[in-house]
Design an enzyme around this catalytic site. Structure first.
Site, PDB file in Angstrom:
ATOM      1  NE  ARG A 165      34.718  15.809  -1.771  1.00 28.36           N
ATOM      2  CZ  ARG A 165      34.243  17.050  -1.728  1.00 28.36           C
ATOM      3  NH1 ARG A 165      34.825  17.950  -0.932  1.00 28.36           N
ATOM      4  NH2 ARG A 165      33.205  17.410  -2.457  1.00 28.36           N
ATOM      5  CE  LYS A 189      35.765  15.420  -5.310  1.00 25.78           C
ATOM      6  NZ  LYS A 189      34.792  14.596  -6.047  1.00 25.78           N
ATOM      7  CG  HIS A 257      33.153   8.752   0.252  1.00 23.41           C
ATOM      8  ND1 HIS A 257      33.801   9.974   0.316  1.00 23.41           N
ATOM      9  CD2 HIS A 257      32.080   8.937  -0.578  1.00 23.41           C
ATOM     10  CE1 HIS A 257      33.168  10.854  -0.443  1.00 23.41           C
ATOM     11  NE2 HIS A 257      32.125  10.251  -0.994  1.00 23.41           N
ATOM     12  NE  ARG A 260      31.678  14.111   0.871  1.00 22.69           N
ATOM     13  CZ  ARG A 260      31.652  15.439   0.841  1.00 22.69           C
ATOM     14  NH1 ARG A 260      31.990  16.125   1.918  1.00 22.69           N
ATOM     15  NH2 ARG A 260      31.269  16.079  -0.251  1.00 22.69           N
ATOM     16  CG  HIS A 283      27.644  18.337  -2.692  1.00 24.75           C
ATOM     17  ND1 HIS A 283      26.572  17.598  -2.212  1.00 24.75           N
ATOM     18  CD2 HIS A 283      28.714  17.488  -2.654  1.00 24.75           C
ATOM     19  CE1 HIS A 283      26.986  16.386  -1.904  1.00 24.75           C
ATOM     20  NE2 HIS A 283      28.271  16.288  -2.168  1.00 24.75           N
ATOM     21  CE1 TYR A 292      24.477  11.476   1.054  1.00 22.80           C
ATOM     22  CE2 TYR A 292      24.704  13.618   0.004  1.00 22.80           C
ATOM     23  CZ  TYR A 292      25.264  12.441   0.443  1.00 22.80           C
ATOM     24  OH  TYR A 292      26.604  12.225   0.276  1.00 22.80           O
TER      25      TYR A 292
END
Length: 311
Positions: A165, A189, A257, A260, A283, A292
């Site tokens: 990110r 995150k 982004h 990514r 994730h 994806y």
């Protein structure tokens, strides 16, 4: 903060601030998430103050009905807010209500029972491998200052080469690149840490920037600096990407982004498995990464339509 806040009474504002502090501390939510929840709840309390004709209080929150929350969401939708943001609004309000409920101040059952707005199904929009490789080179950068061109190339290369990110890339320090480094430890995150491989070409891009940078780089301070020596801001890289779109005729989805997304999609197309890609992206859930597979299927169908003699 010296601004006088009038969208709620002092007791409610104090509880809201305690909740926001807990989000960033005990729950370790990212700064961006906390900022979004602060903004969302401020908008809600401003709406509620107008709705009831006086600064909102804890008692008013305790009296909330689902119809009141739906009125707020309907108001935001009229202002052009999409379903994804509305869902985040509701998540933030639920979190605040649960905080107040834990302290015995309200009953959050009504908000918990409300269904979030249906989210549109959208696929990430990656660049092609040729587009991604082109715009991550130093030669492609449009800034005439060599060290800034090298900086931009290094940042974009890390987004595509490591699937970072933009906030993760701009939080890196020189200490993250010791001599001979073959991987990066990334804190993403929720303060979740992951390890991503570091290709030689990425190390070279970072080394080129470090050699050209006119400012002293401290081992524990941000690696990527702005033109005046301060920490590089995401908006600068976003603007540079916008210039690259115009210069190379790239689609509107060519954003930082998107690099990514391109990292994940190209790995999957090359035979990478979902579990590995999940770990590399950081994730929390495999279901987030599974989107994806839809991108790859869409690409296969596009190739079929364009290439098959009977398509």
């Amino acid at each position: 903060m010296t601004e006088i806040l009038t969208f709620a009474d002092p007791d409610l504002l104090a509880e809201r601030q305690a909740w926001l502090t807990a989000l960033g501390g005990e729950r370790r939510l990212s700064d961006n998430t906390v900022e979004a929840y602060e903004r969302d709840t401020r908008q809600f309390l401003t709406f509620l103050t107008g709705y009831i004709g006086k600064p909102a209080s804890i008692a008013d929150i305790a009296d909330l009905r689902p119809v009141d929350l739906r009125a707020f969401l309907a108001n935001r939708r009229k202002e052009g807010v999409g379903a994804r943001s509305l869902g985040r609004h509701l998540a933030g309000l639920r979190s605040l209500l649960h905080h107040l409920q834990r302290k015995g101040l309200v009953n959050a059952a009504g908000a918990t029972a409300m269904r979030a707005p249906k989210q549109p199904k959208s696929l990430p929009k990656p660049l092609t491998d040729r587009q991604a490789l082109k715009i991550t080179t130093s030669e492609a950068q449009l800034n005439e200052e060599p060290w800034i061109a090298a900086r931009n190339a290094a940042v974009l290369s890390l987004l595509y080469g490591c699937g970072l990110r933009i906030s993760e890339a701009l939080s890196l320090t020189p200490a993250d690149f010791p001599p001979g480094a073959r991987s990066l430890r990334i804190t993403g995150k929720g303060n979740k840490t992951r390890i991503v491989p570091l290709l030689a070409v990425l190390t070279e891009a970072v080394d080129t920037y470090k050699k050209l940078c006119p400012y002293a780089l401290s081992a524990s301070e941000p690696l990527f600096l702005g033109a005046r020596g301060g920490k590089l801001q995401p908006a600068i890289i976003q603007r540079e990407m916008q210039k690259l779109r115009g210069a190379f005729g790239l689609p509107e989805n060519a954003t930082p982004h998107a690099l990514r997304h391109s990292f994940a999609t190209h790995l999957l197309a090359g035979g990478g498995d979902l579990r590995t890609i999940q770990e590399l992206l950081g994730h929390a859930s495999l279901s987030t990464t599974q989107v994806y597979t839809g991108v790859d299927t869409a690409r296969l169908l596009e190739i079929y339509d364009n290439a098959h003699p009977r398509a």
